[in-house]
Design a protein around this motif. Structure first.
Motif, PDB file in Angstrom:
ATOM      1  N   GLY A  36      -8.495  -3.085  -3.026  1.00 56.87           N
ATOM      2  CA  GLY A  36      -8.775  -4.555  -2.843  1.00 56.87           C
ATOM      3  C   GLY A  36      -7.684  -5.538  -2.567  1.00 56.87           C
ATOM      4  O   GLY A  36      -7.604  -6.399  -3.093  1.00 56.87           O
ATOM      5  N   GLY A  37      -6.516  -4.835  -1.783  1.00 56.71           N
ATOM      6  CA  GLY A  37      -5.599  -5.785  -1.312  1.00 56.71           C
ATOM      7  C   GLY A  37      -4.410  -5.911  -2.397  1.00 56.71           C
ATOM      8  O   GLY A  37      -3.636  -6.959  -2.328  1.00 56.71           O
ATOM      9  N   THR A  38      -4.444  -4.952  -3.369  1.00 61.28           N
ATOM     10  CA  THR A  38      -3.273  -5.111  -4.492  1.00 61.28           C
ATOM     11  C   THR A  38      -2.295  -3.992  -4.351  1.00 61.28           C
ATOM     12  O   THR A  38      -1.459  -4.071  -5.348  1.00 61.28           O
ATOM     13  N   TRP A  39      -2.303  -3.220  -3.270  1.00 59.91           N
ATOM     14  CA  TRP A  39      -1.232  -2.167  -3.607  1.00 59.91           C
ATOM     15  C   TRP A  39      -1.136  -1.493  -2.007  1.00 59.91           C
ATOM     16  O   TRP A  39      -1.980  -1.276  -1.274  1.00 59.91           O
ATOM     17  N   ALA A  40       0.192  -1.383  -1.640  1.00 60.98           N
ATOM     18  CA  ALA A  40       0.681  -0.728  -0.660  1.00 60.98           C
ATOM     19  C   ALA A  40       1.379   0.676  -0.893  1.00 60.98           C
ATOM     20  O   ALA A  40       2.423   0.429  -1.820  1.00 60.98           O
ATOM     21  N   VAL A  41       0.936   1.496  -0.331  1.00 53.82           N
ATOM     22  CA  VAL A  41       1.627   3.118  -0.620  1.00 53.82           C
ATOM     23  C   VAL A  41       3.055   3.191  -0.130  1.00 53.82           C
ATOM     24  O   VAL A  41       3.859   3.361  -1.122  1.00 53.82           O
ATOM     25  N   GLY A  42       3.403   2.662   0.875  1.00 51.14           N
ATOM     26  CA  GLY A  42       4.609   2.801   1.580  1.00 51.14           C
ATOM     27  C   GLY A  42       5.212   4.004   1.648  1.00 51.14           C
ATOM     28  O   GLY A  42       6.554   4.064   1.680  1.00 51.14           O
ATOM     29  N   LEU A  43       4.420   5.206   2.032  1.00 56.67           N
ATOM     30  CA  LEU A  43       5.098   6.395   2.120  1.00 56.67           C
ATOM     31  C   LEU A  43       6.348   6.174   3.241  1.00 56.67           C
ATOM     32  O   LEU A  43       5.714   5.992   4.170  1.00 56.67           O
ATOM     33  N   ASP A  44       7.177   6.819   2.966  1.00 55.27           N
ATOM     34  CA  ASP A  44       8.193   7.376   4.212  1.00 55.27           C
ATOM     35  C   ASP A  44       8.635   6.038   4.763  1.00 55.27           C
ATOM     36  O   ASP A  44       8.579   6.026   6.099  1.00 55.27           O
ATOM     37  N   LEU A  45       8.437   4.810   4.297  1.00 60.85           N
ATOM     38  CA  LEU A  45       8.755   3.530   4.710  1.00 60.85           C
ATOM     39  C   LEU A  45      10.108   2.887   5.029  1.00 60.85           C
ATOM     40  O   LEU A  45      10.287   2.316   5.709  1.00 60.85           O
ATOM     41  N   LEU A  46      11.051   3.492   3.803  1.00 59.42           N
ATOM     42  CA  LEU A  46      12.452   2.893   3.827  1.00 59.42           C
ATOM     43  C   LEU A  46      13.267   3.488   4.849  1.00 59.42           C
ATOM     44  O   LEU A  46      13.243   4.793   4.947  1.00 59.42           O
ATOM     45  N   ALA A  47      14.047   2.654   5.690  1.00 60.61           N
ATOM     46  CA  ALA A  47      14.877   3.018   6.665  1.00 60.61           C
ATOM     47  C   ALA A  47      16.127   3.378   6.029  1.00 60.61           C
ATOM     48  O   ALA A  47      17.150   3.002   6.435  1.00 60.61           O
ATOM     49  N   ASN A  48      16.140   4.432   5.268  1.00 64.91           N
ATOM     50  CA  ASN A  48      17.304   5.086   4.729  1.00 64.91           C
ATOM     51  C   ASN A  48      17.856   6.265   5.520  1.00 64.91           C
ATOM     52  O   ASN A  48      16.900   6.881   6.180  1.00 64.91           O
ATOM     53  N   GLY A  49      19.181   6.534   5.564  1.00 66.10           N
ATOM     54  CA  GLY A  49      19.404   7.910   6.253  1.00 66.10           C
ATOM     55  C   GLY A  49      19.434   8.979   5.237  1.00 66.10           C
ATOM     56  O   GLY A  49      18.831   8.914   4.032  1.00 66.10           O
ATOM     57  N   GLY A  82      -3.248  -8.932  -9.880  1.00 70.67           N
ATOM     58  CA  GLY A  82      -4.723  -8.254  -9.851  1.00 70.67           C
ATOM     59  C   GLY A  82      -5.106  -7.056  -9.662  1.00 70.67           C
ATOM     60  O   GLY A  82      -5.705  -6.380  -9.942  1.00 70.67           O
ATOM     61  N   TYR A  83      -3.916  -6.213  -9.471  1.00 73.52           N
ATOM     62  CA  TYR A  83      -4.038  -4.776  -9.471  1.00 73.52           C
ATOM     63  C   TYR A  83      -4.628  -4.230 -10.769  1.00 73.52           C
ATOM     64  O   TYR A  83      -4.094  -4.630 -11.817  1.00 73.52           O
ATOM     65  N   PRO A  84      -5.452  -3.176 -10.620  1.00 68.46           N
ATOM     66  CA  PRO A  84      -6.238  -2.656  -9.408  1.00 68.46           C
ATOM     67  C   PRO A  84      -7.464  -3.425  -9.279  1.00 68.46           C
ATOM     68  O   PRO A  84      -8.122  -3.922 -10.218  1.00 68.46           O
ATOM     69  N   GLN A  85      -7.993  -3.473  -7.992  1.00 65.52           N
ATOM     70  CA  GLN A  85      -9.425  -4.074  -7.570  1.00 65.52           C
ATOM     71  C   GLN A  85     -10.176  -2.876  -7.144  1.00 65.52           C
ATOM     72  O   GLN A  85      -9.628  -2.024  -6.541  1.00 65.52           O
ATOM     73  N   PRO A  86     -11.630  -3.049  -7.200  1.00 66.47           N
ATOM     74  CA  PRO A  86     -12.354  -2.002  -6.433  1.00 66.47           C
ATOM     75  C   PRO A  86     -12.179  -2.076  -5.042  1.00 66.47           C
ATOM     76  O   PRO A  86     -11.967  -3.055  -4.567  1.00 66.47           O
ATOM     77  N   SER A  87     -12.602  -0.821  -4.457  1.00 66.05           N
ATOM     78  CA  SER A  87     -12.443  -0.757  -3.056  1.00 66.05           C
ATOM     79  C   SER A  87     -13.435   0.055  -2.567  1.00 66.05           C
ATOM     80  O   SER A  87     -13.576   1.182  -3.268  1.00 66.05           O
ATOM     81  N   PRO A  88     -13.623  -0.076  -1.328  1.00 64.15           N
ATOM     82  CA  PRO A  88     -14.906   0.915  -0.740  1.00 64.15           C
ATOM     83  C   PRO A  88     -14.063   2.216  -0.509  1.00 64.15           C
ATOM     84  O   PRO A  88     -14.768   3.233  -0.003  1.00 64.15           O
TER      85      PRO A  88
END
Length: 243
Positions: A36-49, A82-88
């Motif tokens: 419901g717009g309260t969490w971003a997973v962000g897998l493999d998102l950081l630009a580290n070496g 607000g985490y977590p909210q219901p989500s479809p």
């Protein structure tokens, strides 16, 4: 051993976390939000070496007490008020489990196929979380069940006993579900909020999750952001048997 340890404030960790935050905020801007717009997973998102460095800031291996290993791009887990909210995207039962049991899980154990059978597909050596910004303690902190790694290991050793071939194809659904139920009954649940300059190390078999956002908790506009690393081991057998 309770299966986790807090690494206190160190300037080397703080320097890395500041650089990682500067890289993380714009990267998270393009992420699709869940729950419901309260969490971003962000897998493999950081630009580290592969050495963990971000924008010239060296990864603080000595400060976190770990031997250097090649690192994957870090996960940037961002949680919002607000985490977590219901989500479809998830069932009512999954939402209730997220709300009432902190979405407790074992990393590396994935839901495979249409029947979502649990199998080890990402055998990792350890889990390291590094907070990237200042937040209230109630801003959906990491949650652990102390000593749960011992219960999980015993269940896995029993399930894998006598198994030949590729252990990553062994269905662990029932063994895992029963072991996790025992964890809930017998292990202490502990919330582990953190701040930039600190880190938390988790045993790879430790059950953990994320607490619901508490009323009045505060965080910057980018939410509560933590960078996580889970370097892989050579095999599932190592994942089960190593200390």
């Amino acid at each position: 051993m309770v299966g986790w340890r807090r690494i206190g404030f160190d300037p080397a960790i703080a320097t890395w976390a500041a650089a990682a935050r500067r890289a993380a905020v714009p990267a998270l801007g393009g992420e699709v939000l869940r729950c419901g717009g309260t969490w971003a997973v962000g897998l493999d998102l950081l630009a580290n070496g592969p050495d963990g460095a971000v924008a010239g800031a060296a990864f603080p291996w000595q400060a976190v007490g770990l031997q250097p290993v090649p690192l994957h791009p870090g996960q940037l887990s961002a949680v919002y008020p607000g985490y977590p909210q219901p989500s479809p995207d998830e069932t009512e039962a999954a939402y209730r489990f997220r709300l009432n049991r902190d979405s407790a899980h074992l990393d590396g154990l994935l839901a495979v196929g249409p029947e979502k059978r649990r199998m080890v597909k990402e055998p990792h050596a350890w889990i390291l979380g590094l907070p990237l910004n200042e937040c209230s303690a109630g801003a959906s902190p990491l949650v652990v069940w102390e000593g749960s790694h011992r219960i999980i290991r015993a269940a896995l050793e029993k399930r894998f006993a006598g198994q030949a071939g590729d252990w990553s194809e062994v269905d662990l659904t029932e063994a895992y579900t029963a072991a996790r139920a025992e964890v809930f009954k017998t292990c202490l649940r502990r919330e582990l909020p953190g701040r930039p300059g600190e880190a938390v190390w988790l045993h790879r078999l430790l059950i953990h999750g994320v607490a619901p956002w508490q009323a009045g908790a505060e965080a910057p506009a980018e939410g509560r952001v933590v960078a996580y690393f889970r370097p892989l081991l050579a095999s599932v057998r190592d994942w089960v048997s190593l200390p």
